[in-house]
Design an enzyme around this catalytic site. Structure first.
Site, PDB file in Angstrom:
ATOM      1  N   HIS A 174       5.724  -0.646  -2.707  1.00  0.00           N
ATOM      2  CA  HIS A 174       5.281   0.175  -3.851  1.00  0.00           C
ATOM      3  C   HIS A 174       5.331   1.669  -3.560  1.00  0.00           C
ATOM      4  CE1 HIS A 174       2.979  -3.556  -5.574  1.00  0.00           C
ATOM      5  NE2 HIS A 174       4.272  -3.579  -5.845  1.00  0.00           N
TER       6      HIS A 174
ATOM      7  N   CYS B 272      15.977  21.459  -9.746  1.00  0.00           N
ATOM      8  CA  CYS B 272      16.289  21.509 -11.191  1.00  0.00           C
ATOM      9  C   CYS B 272      15.134  22.022 -12.037  1.00  0.00           C
ATOM     10  CB  CYS B 272      16.695  20.116 -11.678  1.00  0.00           C
ATOM     11  SG  CYS B 272      15.298  19.007 -11.942  1.00  0.00           S
TER      12      CYS B 272
ATOM     13  N   THR C 207      -5.120  -8.737  -0.403  1.00  0.00           N
ATOM     14  CA  THR C 207      -4.432  -8.501  -1.691  1.00  0.00           C
ATOM     15  C   THR C 207      -4.932  -9.483  -2.747  1.00  0.00           C
ATOM     16  OG1 THR C 207      -2.303  -8.427  -2.848  1.00  0.00           O
ATOM     17  CG2 THR C 207      -2.420  -9.891  -0.934  1.00  0.00           C
TER      18      THR C 207
ATOM     19  N   ASN D 201       0.817  -1.208   0.000  1.00  0.00           N
ATOM     20  CA  ASN D 201       0.000   0.000   0.000  1.00  0.00           C
ATOM     21  C   ASN D 201       0.848   1.255   0.000  1.00  0.00           C
ATOM     22  OD1 ASN D 201      -2.089  -1.734   0.066  1.00  0.00           O
ATOM     23  ND2 ASN D 201      -2.625  -1.424   2.214  1.00  0.00           N
ATOM     24  N   VAL D 202       0.290   2.289  -0.605  1.00  0.00           N
ATOM     25  CA  VAL D 202       0.994   3.569  -0.682  1.00  0.00           C
ATOM     26  C   VAL D 202       0.438   4.547   0.352  1.00  0.00           C
ATOM     27  CG1 VAL D 202       1.712   3.276  -3.084  1.00  0.00           C
ATOM     28  CG2 VAL D 202      -0.532   4.281  -2.615  1.00  0.00           C
TER      29      VAL D 202
ATOM     30  N   PRO E 292     -12.250 -11.385   1.420  1.00  0.00           N
ATOM     31  CA  PRO E 292     -13.582 -11.874   1.073  1.00  0.00           C
ATOM     32  C   PRO E 292     -13.559 -12.783  -0.158  1.00  0.00           C
ATOM     33  CG  PRO E 292     -13.596  -9.473   1.305  1.00  0.00           C
ATOM     34  CD  PRO E 292     -12.156  -9.916   1.374  1.00  0.00           C
ATOM     35  N   GLN E 293     -12.512 -12.659  -1.006  1.00  0.00           N
ATOM     36  CA  GLN E 293     -12.546 -13.372  -2.299  1.00  0.00           C
ATOM     37  C   GLN E 293     -11.355 -14.270  -2.594  1.00  0.00           C
ATOM     38  OE1 GLN E 293     -13.164 -10.796  -5.599  1.00  0.00           O
ATOM     39  NE2 GLN E 293     -14.944  -9.811  -4.658  1.00  0.00           N
TER      40      GLN E 293
ATOM     41  N   ALA F 187     -10.955  -7.905   6.482  1.00  0.00           N
ATOM     42  CA  ALA F 187      -9.779  -7.884   7.361  1.00  0.00           C
ATOM     43  C   ALA F 187     -10.111  -7.290   8.733  1.00  0.00           C
ATOM     44  CB  ALA F 187      -8.671  -7.077   6.700  1.00  0.00           C
TER      45      ALA F 187
ATOM     46  N   CYS G 264      10.254  21.093  -9.245  1.00  0.00           N
ATOM     47  CA  CYS G 264      11.381  20.752  -8.365  1.00  0.00           C
ATOM     48  C   CYS G 264      12.217  21.994  -8.034  1.00  0.00           C
ATOM     49  CB  CYS G 264      12.248  19.707  -9.079  1.00  0.00           C
ATOM     50  SG  CYS G 264      13.809  19.362  -8.268  1.00  0.00           S
TER      51      CYS G 264
HETATM   52  C1  BJW Z   1     -10.492  -7.082   1.124  1.00  0.00           C
HETATM   53  C2  BJW Z   1     -11.426  -6.233   1.645  1.00  0.00           C
HETATM   54  C3  BJW Z   1     -11.530  -6.242   3.030  1.00  0.00           C
HETATM   55  C4  BJW Z   1     -11.537  -5.967  -0.438  1.00  0.00           C
HETATM   56  N1  BJW Z   1     -10.748  -7.028   3.760  1.00  0.00           N
HETATM   57  N2  BJW Z   1      -9.728  -7.861   1.862  1.00  0.00           N
HETATM   58  C5  BJW Z   1       5.273 -11.574 -14.177  1.00  0.00           C
HETATM   59  C6  BJW Z   1       4.197 -11.901 -14.986  1.00  0.00           C
HETATM   60  C7  BJW Z   1       3.439 -10.910 -15.615  1.00  0.00           C
HETATM   61  C8  BJW Z   1       3.748  -9.572 -15.441  1.00  0.00           C
HETATM   62  C9  BJW Z   1       4.800  -9.255 -14.626  1.00  0.00           C
HETATM   63  C10 BJW Z   1       5.547 -10.238 -14.017  1.00  0.00           C
HETATM   64  N3  BJW Z   1       6.530  -9.635 -13.271  1.00  0.00           N
HETATM   65  C11 BJW Z   1       6.391  -8.303 -13.397  1.00  0.00           C
HETATM   66  C12 BJW Z   1       5.364  -8.045 -14.233  1.00  0.00           C
HETATM   67  C13 BJW Z   1       4.860  -6.720 -14.629  1.00  0.00           C
HETATM   68  C14 BJW Z   1       4.078  -6.028 -13.561  1.00  0.00           C
HETATM   69  C15 BJW Z   1       2.949  -6.940 -13.079  1.00  0.00           C
HETATM   70  O1  BJW Z   1       3.002  -7.588 -12.073  1.00  0.00           O
HETATM   71  N4  BJW Z   1       1.880  -6.971 -13.842  1.00  0.00           N
HETATM   72  C16 BJW Z   1       0.741  -7.822 -13.493  1.00  0.00           C
HETATM   73  C17 BJW Z   1      -0.462  -6.925 -13.176  1.00  0.00           C
HETATM   74  C18 BJW Z   1       0.489  -8.774 -14.620  1.00  0.00           C
HETATM   75  N5  BJW Z   1       4.943  -5.627 -12.461  1.00  0.00           N
HETATM   76  C19 BJW Z   1       5.654  -4.508 -12.513  1.00  0.00           C
HETATM   77  O2  BJW Z   1       5.633  -3.785 -13.498  1.00  0.00           O
HETATM   78  C20 BJW Z   1       6.527  -4.187 -11.313  1.00  0.00           C
HETATM   79  N6  BJW Z   1       7.834  -3.841 -11.742  1.00  0.00           N
HETATM   80  C21 BJW Z   1       8.642  -4.693 -12.345  1.00  0.00           C
HETATM   81  O3  BJW Z   1       8.345  -5.852 -12.529  1.00  0.00           O
HETATM   82  O4  BJW Z   1       9.841  -4.115 -12.705  1.00  0.00           O
HETATM   83  C22 BJW Z   1      10.807  -4.891 -13.390  1.00  0.00           C
HETATM   84  C23 BJW Z   1      12.079  -4.060 -13.417  1.00  0.00           C
HETATM   85  C24 BJW Z   1      13.222  -4.554 -12.810  1.00  0.00           C
HETATM   86  C25 BJW Z   1      14.392  -3.786 -12.822  1.00  0.00           C
HETATM   87  C26 BJW Z   1      14.396  -2.535 -13.420  1.00  0.00           C
HETATM   88  C27 BJW Z   1      13.257  -2.036 -14.008  1.00  0.00           C
HETATM   89  C28 BJW Z   1      12.074  -2.795 -13.995  1.00  0.00           C
HETATM   90  C29 BJW Z   1       6.014  -2.943 -10.591  1.00  0.00           C
HETATM   91  C30 BJW Z   1       4.667  -3.132 -10.037  1.00  0.00           C
HETATM   92  C31 BJW Z   1       4.214  -1.837  -9.355  1.00  0.00           C
HETATM   93  C32 BJW Z   1       2.746  -1.909  -9.019  1.00  0.00           C
HETATM   94  N7  BJW Z   1       2.306  -0.655  -8.538  1.00  0.00           N
HETATM   95  C33 BJW Z   1       0.901  -0.481  -8.162  1.00  0.00           C
HETATM   96  C34 BJW Z   1       0.565   0.999  -8.272  1.00  0.00           C
HETATM   97  C35 BJW Z   1       1.201   1.785  -7.130  1.00  0.00           C
HETATM   98  C36 BJW Z   1       0.791   3.206  -7.161  1.00  0.00           C
HETATM   99  C37 BJW Z   1      -0.685   3.381  -6.974  1.00  0.00           C
HETATM  100  O5  BJW Z   1      -1.242   2.947  -5.950  1.00  0.00           O
HETATM  101  O6  BJW Z   1      -1.293   3.982  -7.855  1.00  0.00           O
HETATM  102  O7  BJW Z   1       0.699  -0.945  -6.808  1.00  0.00           O
HETATM  103  S1  BJW Z   1      -0.232  -1.479  -9.100  1.00  0.00           S
HETATM  104  C38 BJW Z   1      -1.356  -1.755  -7.787  1.00  0.00           C
HETATM  105  O8  BJW Z   1      -1.453  -3.169  -7.539  1.00  0.00           O
HETATM  106  C39 BJW Z   1      -0.722  -1.110  -6.540  1.00  0.00           C
HETATM  107  C40 BJW Z   1      -0.936  -2.185  -5.513  1.00  0.00           C
HETATM  108  O9  BJW Z   1       0.000  -2.069  -4.460  1.00  0.00           O
HETATM  109  C41 BJW Z   1      -0.789  -3.454  -6.294  1.00  0.00           C
HETATM  110  C42 BJW Z   1      -1.411  -4.665  -5.657  1.00  0.00           C
HETATM  111  O10 BJW Z   1      -2.779  -4.504  -5.554  1.00  0.00           O
HETATM  112  P1  BJW Z   1      -3.536  -5.036  -4.242  1.00  0.00           P
HETATM  113  O11 BJW Z   1      -3.038  -4.352  -3.057  1.00  0.00           O
HETATM  114  O12 BJW Z   1      -3.518  -6.506  -4.249  1.00  0.00           O
HETATM  115  O13 BJW Z   1      -5.013  -4.436  -4.499  1.00  0.00           O
HETATM  116  P2  BJW Z   1      -6.198  -5.025  -5.389  1.00  0.00           P
HETATM  117  O14 BJW Z   1      -7.133  -3.915  -5.616  1.00  0.00           O
HETATM  118  O15 BJW Z   1      -5.677  -5.737  -6.585  1.00  0.00           O
HETATM  119  O16 BJW Z   1      -6.855  -6.147  -4.481  1.00  0.00           O
HETATM  120  C43 BJW Z   1      -7.534  -5.835  -3.295  1.00  0.00           C
HETATM  121  C44 BJW Z   1      -7.920  -7.135  -2.624  1.00  0.00           C
HETATM  122  O17 BJW Z   1      -8.527  -6.808  -1.380  1.00  0.00           O
HETATM  123  C45 BJW Z   1      -8.946  -7.958  -3.422  1.00  0.00           C
HETATM  124  O18 BJW Z   1      -8.494  -9.313  -3.441  1.00  0.00           O
HETATM  125  C46 BJW Z   1     -10.232  -7.848  -2.590  1.00  0.00           C
HETATM  126  O19 BJW Z   1     -11.017  -9.051  -2.624  1.00  0.00           O
HETATM  127  C47 BJW Z   1      -9.667  -7.638  -1.211  1.00  0.00           C
HETATM  128  N8  BJW Z   1     -10.537  -6.917  -0.308  1.00  0.00           N
HETATM  129  N9  BJW Z   1     -12.049  -5.567   0.582  1.00  0.00           N
HETATM  130  C48 BJW Z   1      -9.849  -7.848   3.099  1.00  0.00           C
HETATM  131  N10 BJW Z   1     -12.442  -5.450   3.629  1.00  0.00           N
HETATM  132 ZN    ZN Z   2      14.731  17.969  -9.978  1.00  0.00          ZN
END
Ligand code: BJW
Ligand code: ZN
Length: 261
Positions: free
Chosen positions: A127, A166, A204, A110-111, A230-231, A247, A163
């Site tokens: 993240h 710069c 997640t 989370n952010v 939940p899912q 949660a 910034c």
């Molecule tokens: C409840 C609830 C309740 C509801 N109680 N639960 C391998 C295969 C395919 C693709 C890739 C791979 N490896 C990497 C990739 C690419 C990509 C990726 O993973 N893509 C997939 C989507 C396919 N990954 C990247 O690009 C990463 N970087 C990378 O790989 O770099 C390589 C590199 C190396 C060296 C140099 C340069 C590059 C970076 C990923 C960054 C993700 N960032 C985000 C955005 C952050 C900013 C923002 O917030 O805007 O992070 S994406 C977004 O998803 C955010 C989240 O942290 C992240 C995870 O989501 P999360 O937290 O799971 O949320 P939801 O909404 O998905 O799920 C919520 C859950 O809660 C659900 O299950 C609900 O059921 C549940 N819920 N209510 C409990 N009350």
């Molecule tokens: Zn700068």
């Protein structure tokens, strides 16, 4: 969920044994842990100006470079939501785990800063953070003016700050798709996952890599993993359980069980 069905799920002998034996515990959280604080999960549909956008298409360098006002405005709207929100019972229960003789590591995707505001110290943010913007050109940290929490009003386009170092454009301090995760935090997350005996994966979808490897590493290293969602489906790898529900209901129950061993 009724407390009876919660009791039935908690009574599973394997789950009880895992909770009783736990010494090195990892909490791995995603957006669902903050859902009951009123923060939209990442894969919820968007509202207002952004309702026709896919978050995955806003969370990229290309989107920011193409339309900085749109992307900065979206992140400022989300930052306002977080400033106005309070930690919920799940964040508080997780913070309470630190006051025990367990070795606890909190890793979050989370952010927001709701784990910290609940009292958890040294949270590994994989993240980044809404609260630590930096220059897109030179990387210098940018200090945001202190703001009183206020209700987000639906959002609007906003020009990113400039910034001071710069004159480049300031960007949100989060990790976008295609960007590397903070190396040290990721390494520590993988190491603690490989070395824990219990990992609680809370709220997640587990679809974003490399963060999604954290519970996989724990399972492959022999730890017990409990998914609180939940899912959420099981990963099908090793000793894992799914507790279906929010949660904020499950975490206080689990922590109570861990504290009453
Ligand atoms: C409840 C609830 C309740 C509801 N109680 N639960 C391998 C295969 C395919 C693709 C890739 C791979 N490896 C990497 C990739 C690419 C990509 C990726 O993973 N893509 C997939 C989507 C396919 N990954 C990247 O690009 C990463 N970087 C990378 O790989 O770099 C390589 C590199 C190396 C060296 C140099 C340069 C590059 C970076 C990923 C960054 C993700 N960032 C985000 C955005 C952050 C900013 C923002 O917030 O805007 O992070 S994406 C977004 O998803 C955010 C989240 O942290 C992240 C995870 O989501 P999360 O937290 O799971 O949320 P939801 O909404 O998905 O799920 C919520 C859950 O809660 C659900 O299950 C609900 O059921 C549940 N819920 N209510 C409990 N009350
Ligand atoms: Zn700068």
């Amino acid at each position: 969920m009724t407390s009876q069905s919660a009791d039935v799920q908690l009574r599973d002998p394997g789950l009880q044994a895992a909770l009783c034996a736990a010494q090195r515990v990892v909490v791995f959280s995603g957006a669902g842990v903050s859902a009951e604080s009123g923060i939209a999960t990442f894969r919820d549909s968007l509202i207002g100006l952004w309702q026709n956008f896919d978050p995955a298409r806003l969370a990229t360098v290309a989107a920011f470079e193409q339309d900085p006002e749109l992307v900065w405005g979206w992140y400022e709207w989300r930052r306002m939501q977080v400033l106005a929100a309070q930690p919920n019972a799940a964040h508080l229960a997780i913070a309470a785990l630190a006051n025990t003789n367990l070795e606890l590591t909190v890793i979050t995707q989370n952010v927001d800063d709701l784990h910290e505001r609940a009292g958890s110290a040294q949270v590994l943010h994989l993240h980044g953070s809404l609260h630590q913007p930096r220059c897109h050109a030179c990387g210098e940290a940018h200090r945001l003016p202190p703001e009183a929490p206020r209700e987000p009003t639906g959002g609007r386009r906003l020009s990113p700050p400039i910034c001071a170092h710069c004159a480049g454009m300031v960007r949100p301090g989060v990790v976008w798709f295609g960007e590397a995760l903070p190396e040290h935090s990721l390494q520590q997350a993988f190491e603690t996952a490989a070395d824990c005996d219990l990992l609680l994966s809370v709220g997640t979808s587990g679809v974003v890599y490399p963060a999604a490897q954290v519970p996989e590493i724990a399972l492959r290293s022999g730890a017990a993993v409990i998914h609180i969602n939940p899912q959420r489906q099981l990963l099908g790898i090793g000793r894992e359980w799914a507790l279906a529900g929010p949660a904020a209901e499950w975490m206080p129950r689990l922590v109570k069980t861990l504290l009453s061993r």
